[in-house]
Design an enzyme around this catalytic site. Structure first.
Site, PDB file in Angstrom:
ATOM      1  N   CYS A 119       0.826  -1.205   0.000  1.00 48.40           N
ATOM      2  CA  CYS A 119       0.000   0.000   0.000  1.00 48.40           C
ATOM      3  C   CYS A 119       0.861   1.257   0.000  1.00 48.40           C
ATOM      4  O   CYS A 119       1.970   1.264   0.522  1.00 48.40           O
ATOM      5  CB  CYS A 119      -0.867   0.021   1.244  1.00 48.40           C
ATOM      6  SG  CYS A 119      -1.833  -1.463   1.454  1.00 48.40           S
ATOM      7  N   ARG A 157       4.965   0.184  -6.316  1.00 51.89           N
ATOM      8  CA  ARG A 157       4.956  -0.644  -5.108  1.00 51.89           C
ATOM      9  C   ARG A 157       4.000  -1.826  -5.239  1.00 51.89           C
ATOM     10  O   ARG A 157       4.057  -2.756  -4.443  1.00 51.89           O
ATOM     11  CB  ARG A 157       4.543   0.214  -3.903  1.00 51.89           C
ATOM     12  CG  ARG A 157       5.553   1.281  -3.547  1.00 51.89           C
ATOM     13  CD  ARG A 157       5.001   2.216  -2.502  1.00 51.89           C
ATOM     14  NE  ARG A 157       4.703   1.544  -1.259  1.00 51.89           N
ATOM     15  CZ  ARG A 157       5.482   1.553  -0.189  1.00 51.89           C
ATOM     16  NH1 ARG A 157       6.616   2.196  -0.217  1.00 51.89           N
ATOM     17  NH2 ARG A 157       5.130   0.925   0.902  1.00 51.89           N
ATOM     18  N   TRP A 193      -2.962  -2.631  -1.473  1.00 55.30           N
ATOM     19  CA  TRP A 193      -2.541  -3.993  -1.836  1.00 55.30           C
ATOM     20  C   TRP A 193      -3.220  -4.874  -0.802  1.00 55.30           C
ATOM     21  O   TRP A 193      -2.854  -4.858   0.375  1.00 55.30           O
ATOM     22  CB  TRP A 193      -1.028  -4.085  -1.743  1.00 55.30           C
ATOM     23  CG  TRP A 193      -0.405  -5.343  -2.273  1.00 55.30           C
ATOM     24  CD1 TRP A 193      -0.108  -5.636  -3.575  1.00 55.30           C
ATOM     25  CD2 TRP A 193       0.050  -6.455  -1.500  1.00 55.30           C
ATOM     26  NE1 TRP A 193       0.503  -6.854  -3.652  1.00 55.30           N
ATOM     27  CE2 TRP A 193       0.609  -7.390  -2.397  1.00 55.30           C
ATOM     28  CE3 TRP A 193       0.047  -6.771  -0.143  1.00 55.30           C
ATOM     29  CZ2 TRP A 193       1.149  -8.601  -1.980  1.00 55.30           C
ATOM     30  CZ3 TRP A 193       0.588  -7.974   0.262  1.00 55.30           C
ATOM     31  CH2 TRP A 193       1.126  -8.878  -0.653  1.00 55.30           C
ATOM     32  N   ASN A 237      -1.645   2.109   6.024  1.00 54.48           N
ATOM     33  CA  ASN A 237      -0.807   0.963   5.640  1.00 54.48           C
ATOM     34  C   ASN A 237      -0.513   0.167   6.902  1.00 54.48           C
ATOM     35  O   ASN A 237      -0.280   0.766   7.956  1.00 54.48           O
ATOM     36  CB  ASN A 237       0.538   1.420   5.070  1.00 54.48           C
ATOM     37  CG  ASN A 237       0.406   2.108   3.726  1.00 54.48           C
ATOM     38  OD1 ASN A 237      -0.666   2.135   3.142  1.00 54.48           O
ATOM     39  ND2 ASN A 237       1.508   2.672   3.255  1.00 54.48           N
ATOM     40  N   GLY A 238      -0.463  -1.133   6.795  1.00 50.80           N
ATOM     41  CA  GLY A 238      -0.130  -1.954   7.964  1.00 50.80           C
ATOM     42  C   GLY A 238      -1.278  -2.883   8.309  1.00 50.80           C
ATOM     43  O   GLY A 238      -2.202  -3.075   7.513  1.00 50.80           O
ATOM     44  N   GLU A 253      18.884 -16.662  -7.991  1.00 52.64           N
ATOM     45  CA  GLU A 253      18.404 -15.326  -8.358  1.00 52.64           C
ATOM     46  C   GLU A 253      17.807 -15.333  -9.770  1.00 52.64           C
ATOM     47  O   GLU A 253      16.781 -14.702 -10.021  1.00 52.64           O
ATOM     48  CB  GLU A 253      19.573 -14.332  -8.238  1.00 52.64           C
ATOM     49  CG  GLU A 253      19.257 -12.900  -8.605  1.00 52.64           C
ATOM     50  CD  GLU A 253      18.121 -12.261  -7.813  1.00 52.64           C
ATOM     51  OE1 GLU A 253      17.644 -12.852  -6.838  1.00 52.64           O
ATOM     52  OE2 GLU A 253      17.682 -11.160  -8.200  1.00 52.64           O
ATOM     53  N   LYS A 304      13.975 -14.265 -10.502  1.00 54.98           N
ATOM     54  CA  LYS A 304      13.635 -13.194 -11.460  1.00 54.98           C
ATOM     55  C   LYS A 304      12.635 -13.730 -12.483  1.00 54.98           C
ATOM     56  O   LYS A 304      11.641 -13.089 -12.785  1.00 54.98           O
ATOM     57  CB  LYS A 304      14.870 -12.676 -12.211  1.00 54.98           C
ATOM     58  CG  LYS A 304      15.813 -11.812 -11.439  1.00 54.98           C
ATOM     59  CD  LYS A 304      15.344 -10.392 -11.204  1.00 54.98           C
ATOM     60  CE  LYS A 304      14.599 -10.237  -9.931  1.00 54.98           C
ATOM     61  NZ  LYS A 304      15.299 -10.235  -8.688  1.00 54.98           N
ATOM     62  N   GLU A 319       9.146 -14.300 -10.989  1.00 58.70           N
ATOM     63  CA  GLU A 319       8.460 -13.053 -10.634  1.00 58.70           C
ATOM     64  C   GLU A 319       7.841 -12.362 -11.832  1.00 58.70           C
ATOM     65  O   GLU A 319       6.699 -11.927 -11.773  1.00 58.70           O
ATOM     66  CB  GLU A 319       9.467 -12.054 -10.036  1.00 58.70           C
ATOM     67  CG  GLU A 319       9.817 -12.254  -8.617  1.00 58.70           C
ATOM     68  CD  GLU A 319      10.677 -11.087  -8.129  1.00 58.70           C
ATOM     69  OE1 GLU A 319      11.809 -10.935  -8.606  1.00 58.70           O
ATOM     70  OE2 GLU A 319      10.210 -10.340  -7.271  1.00 58.70           O
ATOM     71  N   HIS A 330      20.083 -35.882  -7.187  1.00 53.47           N
ATOM     72  CA  HIS A 330      19.411 -36.359  -5.973  1.00 53.47           C
ATOM     73  C   HIS A 330      17.899 -36.151  -6.025  1.00 53.47           C
ATOM     74  O   HIS A 330      17.241 -36.182  -4.993  1.00 53.47           O
ATOM     75  CB  HIS A 330      20.007 -35.666  -4.752  1.00 53.47           C
ATOM     76  CG  HIS A 330      21.474 -35.952  -4.597  1.00 53.47           C
ATOM     77  ND1 HIS A 330      21.946 -37.204  -4.242  1.00 53.47           N
ATOM     78  CD2 HIS A 330      22.565 -35.188  -4.811  1.00 53.47           C
ATOM     79  CE1 HIS A 330      23.274 -37.176  -4.222  1.00 53.47           C
ATOM     80  NE2 HIS A 330      23.672 -35.958  -4.572  1.00 53.47           N
ATOM     81  N   LYS A 337       6.694  -4.009  -3.976  1.00 52.59           N
ATOM     82  CA  LYS A 337       8.112  -3.638  -3.909  1.00 52.59           C
ATOM     83  C   LYS A 337       8.654  -3.737  -2.500  1.00 52.59           C
ATOM     84  O   LYS A 337       9.770  -4.184  -2.284  1.00 52.59           O
ATOM     85  CB  LYS A 337       8.273  -2.201  -4.439  1.00 52.59           C
ATOM     86  CG  LYS A 337       9.710  -1.736  -4.499  1.00 52.59           C
ATOM     87  CD  LYS A 337      10.492  -2.519  -5.532  1.00 52.59           C
ATOM     88  CE  LYS A 337      11.978  -2.182  -5.523  1.00 52.59           C
ATOM     89  NZ  LYS A 337      12.762  -3.234  -6.202  1.00 52.59           N
TER      90      LYS A 337
HETATM   91  O1  M6R Z   1      13.509  -4.713   0.483  1.00 57.92           O
HETATM   92  P1  M6R Z   1      14.073  -6.101   0.697  1.00 57.92           P
HETATM   93  O2  M6R Z   1      15.385  -6.292   0.058  1.00 57.92           O
HETATM   94  O3  M6R Z   1      14.102  -6.477   2.141  1.00 57.92           O
HETATM   95  O4  M6R Z   1      13.037  -7.059  -0.029  1.00 57.92           O
HETATM   96  C1  M6R Z   1      13.161  -8.453   0.067  1.00 57.92           C
HETATM   97  C2  M6R Z   1      12.298  -9.144  -0.963  1.00 57.92           C
HETATM   98  O5  M6R Z   1      10.952  -8.837  -0.750  1.00 57.92           O
HETATM   99  C3  M6R Z   1      12.686  -8.737  -2.399  1.00 57.92           C
HETATM  100  O6  M6R Z   1      14.035  -8.996  -2.648  1.00 57.92           O
HETATM  101  C4  M6R Z   1      11.829  -9.486  -3.420  1.00 57.92           C
HETATM  102  O7  M6R Z   1      12.159 -10.844  -3.408  1.00 57.92           O
HETATM  103  C5  M6R Z   1      12.037  -8.874  -4.805  1.00 57.92           C
HETATM  104  N1  M6R Z   1      10.776  -8.729  -5.451  1.00 57.92           N
HETATM  105  C6  M6R Z   1      12.947  -9.656  -5.655  1.00 57.92           C
HETATM  106  O8  M6R Z   1      13.025  -9.214  -6.972  1.00 57.92           O
END
Ligand code: M6R
Length: 600
Positions: free
Chosen positions: A2, A27, A72, A96-97, A473, A477, A480, A496, A595
């Site tokens: 949010c 975000r 969100w 937010n929260g 990673e 990516k 996502e 394994h 984000k």
């Molecule tokens: O702000 P942060 O680095 O703590 O965020 C951690 C994860 O939420 C963040 O890396 C998330 O996995 C990303 N969307 C990855 O691209």
């Protein structure tokens, strides 16, 4: 997650709220709304969907004070009724929260005659403030917040009064000339002011057009520092790139360079880390180090483990933040939390757990003034500039840069890295931005390979030692932003179990740069080739052997074995980006993701 914006000033508020909300779109959100005091009453307009959709339904509204929100969904479905702002009488609230005791409060307020129309916890707050309101909004908000358990960043209007408050969720106040702003994220208001006050937990701010008063929980006035934000508004714009993600991938050489700048002298073999408040004795006697993070930052931490172990010969633990908080942490050990945003709730909770166990704490983060930076003993900043794409790219590279510096520095202080080796490593590190640029200049080739894979349903990324975190990673990516199922694996682990999944329809990206495990990696490549997988290798420019075993090769410049992950990272990012683009995915705002994840 949010986003909150609010305005009290001399200008019409609606265009400012809408513009600021658009700057928070990155975000992630599912609905949006605004509330504006029009001189007589508070007008609320909100809906499911995007801000452009909200704009279409907005009538002409005249008013110079208002609040806005991108939601969100956490508590209650994403729909118009649950969208913020929520109202009660003359009060309108954005939040937010999470209000943890909302059900008890809701029951109590219902018995007192308040009628609830949404499924949200935020509506409780609107009614609660209304309940306590007696011609002073600041007092009503302060009293209401005392009843709340959980986390909040809130902005509330009632007539021409604007009040904001926070606990465990970020909120800044922007200071203008005859106008003031509130935002959950600095980029939202950068167009209007660079002067900001970071609100601390449990503080409440009364925001008038020409002054801001901040109070603690006892209503004592608190003097706050006004910070000048040194960010370029262009960092929050696409500058001709189709997506923020592509722009941010291209910004990596600069982000890496900035993160190194002023911290190393390769001629003298010296590293100086501003913000590191550990004495040489503490570093020499360090018995245990834990790295804690989530998502991409976790992958950086995993590489950090290999780097520290290589430089200091000490065992390092790396843990997912949401699990660490239930684990045992030993007093006297160093906990390194890695978080791009500095606001991730899971990481923050783990940090607090570590602190309460007596650990020393160090943060690697990109956002000055973020909650994590205010709670740790030491902070080493990455200097990537704001990252807008939900998928972390340049901040990952800068996190790696800091981890290289920290691990080499610890190794030197502990006497395990001599001056010659240090000079050699630093000289190689300085070459990395130029080497990344060479890969970026070759992106058409990567795009062509990526397009071949756009219709695949499953993917594997494999690597060993330093390349294993990059395999993770790459898979993260791809998942996502393209919604393709992808696995990142240590190559030796395939046999394994996961090898059962390898068929001709499952492409495998093998990160096979030269190093101690290269020969074993080639064997693992042969294993997947024997199952008919299409194998695309990421390999050194000078490796003439690998093409015998794979279907295609993307070359990266040769560097020290431990630095090659940064170069392979650029390749896996571009592969994921171009696959997602070929599948027409909303790359900067993938479904269900945010984000900055400020809920546990
Ligand atoms: O702000 P942060 O680095 O703590 O965020 C951690 C994860 O939420 C963040 O890396 C998330 O996995 C990303 N969307 C990855 O691209």
């Amino acid at each position: 997650m949010c986003g909150i914006v609010a305005y009290n000033g001399i200008r019409q508020t609606v265009p400012i709220l809408i513009d600021s909300l658009k700057r928070l779109e990155y975000r992630g959100y599912d609905s949006a709304g605004i509330a504006v005091f029009n001189g007589n009453a508070v007008e609320v307009h909100k809906d499911k969907g995007r801000i452009v959709d909200l704009e279409k339904i907005l009538p002409a509204i005249s008013g110079t004070i208002g609040i806005g929100h991108t939601r969100w969904a956490t508590q209650g479905r994403p729909n118009k009724v649950n969208a913020h702002p929520h109202t009660s009488g003359r009060i309108a609230v954005v939040h937010n929260g999470i209000i943890e005791n909302y059900q008890q409060l809701r029951d109590w307020l219902t018995k007192s005659g308040y009628v609830f129309i949404s499924e949200t916890d935020t509506e409780v707050l609107a009614h609660l403030i209304n309940h306590y309101y007696d011609n002073n909004l600041t007092d009503a908000v302060m009293t209401a917040l005392k009843d709340i358990k959980g986390s909040y960043a809130v902005a509330v209007i009632c007539g021409s009064e604007l009040v904001a408050a926070r606990k465990d969720s970020p909120l800044v106040i922007g200071i203008g000339e005859g106008e003031n702003f509130v935002a959950s994220d600095i980029p939202a208001i950068l167009n209007y002011t660079r002067k900001v006050i970071f609100l601390d937990d449990l503080e409440v701010a009364s925001i008038a057009q020409d002054h801001v008063s901040i109070f603690d929980t006892h209503k004592n006035a608190v003097q706050k520092t006004i910070h000048l934000i040194d960010l370029d508004i262009r960092d929050a714009e696409k500058s001709g790139y189709e997506h923020f993600m592509l722009k941010e991938i291209h910004e990596q050489p600069r982000a890496f360079h900035e993160t190194l700048a002023g911290r190393i002298s390769e001629l003298e073999g010296i590293i100086k880390l501003d913000g590191l408040n550990l004495t040489e004795d503490e570093i020499k006697n360090m018995s245990r180090i834990n790295m804690i993070a989530c998502g991409t930052s976790f992958n950086a931490g995993l590489l950090g483990k290999y780097l520290f172990e290589q430089s200091t010969y000490t065992h390092i633990d790396v843990e997912i933040a949401s699990e660490f908080r239930y684990a045992h942490s030993s007093p006297g050990s160093l906990v390194i939390v890695i978080s791009q945003s500095g606001e991730t709730a899971d990481t923050l909770a783990a940090l607090r757990e570590a602190k309460s166990s007596g650990c020393m704490t160090l943060a690697i983060t990109n956002v000055m003034g973020s909650t994590i930076t205010r709670e740790v003993d030491s902070v080493v900043y990455t200097r990537s500039g704001p990252e807008i794409g939900v998928a972390a790219t340049k901040t990952f590279i800068s996190q790696l840069c800091v981890l290289y510096l920290l691990s080499l520095y610890f190794g030197k202080v502990q006497g395990k890295i001599n001056s010659d080796r240090m000079k050699r490593m630093l000289a190689s590190l300085k070459q990395i931005p130029a080497q990344m640029t060479r890969i970026l200049n070759n992106k058409e080739l990567i795009k062509n390979y990526a397009q071949k894979f756009a219709s695949s349903n499953d993917f594997f990324f494999i690597g060993r030692t330093f390349n294993y975190p990059i395999a993770l990673e790459g898979a993260l990516k791809l998942k996502e932003i393209s919604y393709i199922h992808a696995e990142g694996y240590p190559a030796g682990e395939l046999k394994h179990g996961p090898l059962a999944l390898i068929t001709k329809d499952v492409p495998v990206i093998a990160i096979a740069t030269k190093g101690a495990t290269y020969d074993k990696m080639v064997n693992n490549v042969k294993e997947v080739k024997a199952r008919d997988a299409y194998v695309l290798a990421i390999a050194d420019e000078k490796d003439n052997e690998i093409e015998k075993y794979v279907d295609a090769v993307i070359r990266v410049p040769a560097t020290e074995e431990m630095f090659s992950p940064m170069l392979s990272t650029v390749v896996v990012q571009l592969i994921s980006y171009y696959i997602a683009k070929a599948r027409n995915c909303p790359i900067d705002q993938p479904r269900n993701l945010a984000k900055s994840v400020t809920v546990e």
